[in-house]
Design an enzyme around this catalytic site. Sequence first.
Site, PDB file in Angstrom:
ATOM      1  N   CYS A 332       0.760   6.480  -3.263  1.00 12.15           N
ATOM      2  CA  CYS A 332      -0.440   7.009  -2.582  1.00 12.15           C
ATOM      3  C   CYS A 332      -0.375   8.485  -2.205  1.00 12.15           C
ATOM      4  CB  CYS A 332      -0.801   6.155  -1.385  1.00 12.15           C
ATOM      5  SG  CYS A 332       0.333   4.841  -1.017  1.00 12.15           S
ATOM      6  N   ARG A 361      12.742   1.741  -3.521  1.00 14.77           N
ATOM      7  CA  ARG A 361      12.883   1.539  -2.083  1.00 14.77           C
ATOM      8  C   ARG A 361      14.298   1.092  -1.790  1.00 14.77           C
ATOM      9  NH1 ARG A 361       7.043  -1.367  -0.726  1.00 14.77           N
ATOM     10  NH2 ARG A 361       5.839   0.370  -1.569  1.00 14.77           N
ATOM     11  N   GLN A 379       4.275  -1.194  -9.859  1.00 16.24           N
ATOM     12  CA  GLN A 379       3.135  -2.029  -9.470  1.00 16.24           C
ATOM     13  C   GLN A 379       1.956  -1.704 -10.374  1.00 16.24           C
ATOM     14  OE1 GLN A 379       2.745  -0.563  -5.405  1.00 16.24           O
ATOM     15  NE2 GLN A 379       3.317  -2.570  -4.652  1.00 16.24           N
ATOM     16  N   ASP A 381      -0.609  -0.465  -9.501  1.00  7.83           N
ATOM     17  CA  ASP A 381      -1.075   0.196  -8.287  1.00  7.83           C
ATOM     18  C   ASP A 381      -2.294   1.056  -8.598  1.00  7.83           C
ATOM     19  OD1 ASP A 381      -0.962   1.011  -5.677  1.00  7.83           O
ATOM     20  OD2 ASP A 381       0.592   2.525  -6.009  1.00  7.83           O
ATOM     21  N   HIS A 383      -5.412   3.654  -6.390  1.00  4.57           N
ATOM     22  CA  HIS A 383      -6.044   4.148  -5.164  1.00  4.57           C
ATOM     23  C   HIS A 383      -7.460   4.561  -5.492  1.00  4.57           C
ATOM     24  CE1 HIS A 383      -1.725   4.409  -4.334  1.00  4.57           C
ATOM     25  NE2 HIS A 383      -2.142   3.881  -3.194  1.00  4.57           N
ATOM     26  N   LYS A 463      -5.939  -5.120   5.905  1.00  5.11           N
ATOM     27  CA  LYS A 463      -5.579  -5.552   4.559  1.00  5.11           C
ATOM     28  C   LYS A 463      -6.123  -6.941   4.269  1.00  5.11           C
ATOM     29  CE  LYS A 463      -1.014  -6.468   2.511  1.00  5.11           C
ATOM     30  NZ  LYS A 463       0.406  -6.171   2.763  1.00  5.11           N
ATOM     31  N   HIS A 509      -6.115   1.269  -1.045  1.00  5.89           N
ATOM     32  CA  HIS A 509      -4.931   0.945  -1.858  1.00  5.89           C
ATOM     33  C   HIS A 509      -5.184  -0.446  -2.400  1.00  5.89           C
ATOM     34  CE1 HIS A 509      -2.342   3.719   0.685  1.00  5.89           C
ATOM     35  NE2 HIS A 509      -3.318   3.438   1.521  1.00  5.89           N
TER      36      HIS A 509
HETATM   37 ZN   LIG Z   1      -0.949   2.954  -1.827  1.00  5.51          ZN
END
Ligand SMILES: [Zn+2]
Length: 637
Positions: A332, A361, A379, A381, A383, A463, A509
Amino acid sequence: MESIKVTLSDGKTVEVRPGTKIEEIAAAAGVRKTAIAAKVDGCTVDLASALDKDSALEFVVADSPEGLAVLRHSTAHLMAQAVQGLFPGTQVTIGPTIQDGFYYDFKSDRAFSPEDLEVIEKRMQELARADLKVVREELPRNEAAELFRSMGENYKVEIVEGIPEEKVSLYRQGDWVDLCRGPHVPSTATIKAFKLTSIAGAYWRGDSRNEQLQRIYGTAWANRKDLDAYLKRIEEAKQRDHRRLGPALDLFSLHPIAPGSPFFHPKGTIIYNILIQYIRSLYSRYGYSEVVTPLIYKTELWKTSGHYEAFHDDMFLMQVHDGEYGVKPMNCPGHCYLFASRKYSYRDLPIRYADFSRLHRFEQSGVLSGLTRVRSFAQDDAHIYCTPDQLDHELEQFVAMTKEVYKVFGFDRIEVTLQTRPEKFLGRIELWNDAEAALRRCLERSGFSVAVLPGEGAFYGPKIGFDFRDVLERSWTLATVQIDCAMAERFGLKYVTSEGSEATPVMLHRAVLGSIERFIAILLEHCAGAFPLWLAPVQARILTVTDDHKEYAKKVLEELEQGGWRVELDGRNEKLGYKIREAQLAKIPYAIVIGDREVEAGAVAPRRRGGENLAPMPVDALIQLFQAEVAQERGEA
Ligand SMILES: [Zn+2]
Ligand SMILES: [Zn+2]
């Protein structure tokens, strides 16, 4: 005579004198045999406790969530009693309930063995049959400390001394006593179905600088049937464990040289890439733009985003010549820089950046597990930056995409959660309220029933999670969408509104599969390695009956490969039955048998993974069959 009013869960009320024990009311209500505890004004208590004021009373049965918690903690006591009886000198520490069971941590010179577990279990059964009454007592704190000191229970003394209240409670059964808040079952005879499952090392207060303890795990259920079903599920989970299946099917492996960072083998990589390709194919339809962004940034980036403070210990940080850098744990903040790289007007929004970048991580080594808890992952992922007016539509489209993906994977048991503002949060409260309202609107329209988890949202926004329940009844959160209440402002992101003024975009996200690594683990366990045809790393294996069929088999192999199918040839000089069994064990969707008949007719004889033999057919027809099957699996038919 003075009396109090007790309202039962069916709405009926009874009048009793103050000091009446709940077990008396249970007896009068005819549930003395089935109730194992009770809830008074929402608080779970012992059946032996007395009522002294008007109360709402609900009886707790063994197979309810509260009942199981009471039963499991009581079984932990039973185990501790057995252990201390069998192995004098053993000290008890703590023994909480956990999902599906309990554990107790012991300090003992003896290293407990699996054989010991059997002996302990036997002793527990005897103590249960002895029908020992479980009795609560209250003592001043210093007297309790004195009692445990006299018993040589040093850990209990330490616990008692840390309790702020002046009075503490003890529970006795037979000659055994434990410091405990309770509640407990009325008698050891209530405990009927349990099993000790494993032994592990632990540290006093979970701190590796403290003394080592031994933890014994167990499970307990309301009845034998539930226990057996649970044990069967555990056995099935072992068979399906991706940490076993992954290496066995040659999909991936792990090595201590890169802890928590999987090596995907060629077959595993095929699955990995197909999943990404599949999501990519949806992106073009749902209007996402894929981007590639840096892996390593100056740590200023996360100081701006707020992650540095909250996430610092979980990052790979490095000091180089011109300052501190970090490997990104999420995409992000980088996407915010990308957004800020040019000027946008309201007409350009929404912007949807998708990124399959590798993320790192620093998960503690103790929590690393197969592909489900890793240090290196990617991911699906993305945005989204949009105007407030576009938010509802973006959320709706996300739910539509999630439904589409879950359908393809056959994930039909879905539970949806809404996770709201935690105590510690970033951003303005108005943004939080608007965001939570938008998520609620979206969920109302989606038709899903929703469990609200208050305070469980991320520190930067509320979320929605779409949890999928697998064949083993385990729940996994895969798809999530979060409205960010902080980041766009912290990065100073702006767009030009229709009035010509500047405004901060709404930032979302979202991920559907989540971590690809974890998704593969979950899918692998859900299908026990038998991937659908479109995902199977090897879709078919050609099996020759004798060497005479090899030449024709090679031609078939080439034809299928040219059509883009993933096929192997087993031309070994082995019995056909043996080769079929091996293909079955490798979970390959199709075995294609080639013998005299097939060579003569220019055909192939396909056999499905489940054992179904199809009539011999030309290769063209087989390809059509494959195409139709894949189209159906992917929801394209
Ligand atoms: Zn994010
Ligand atoms: Zn206890």
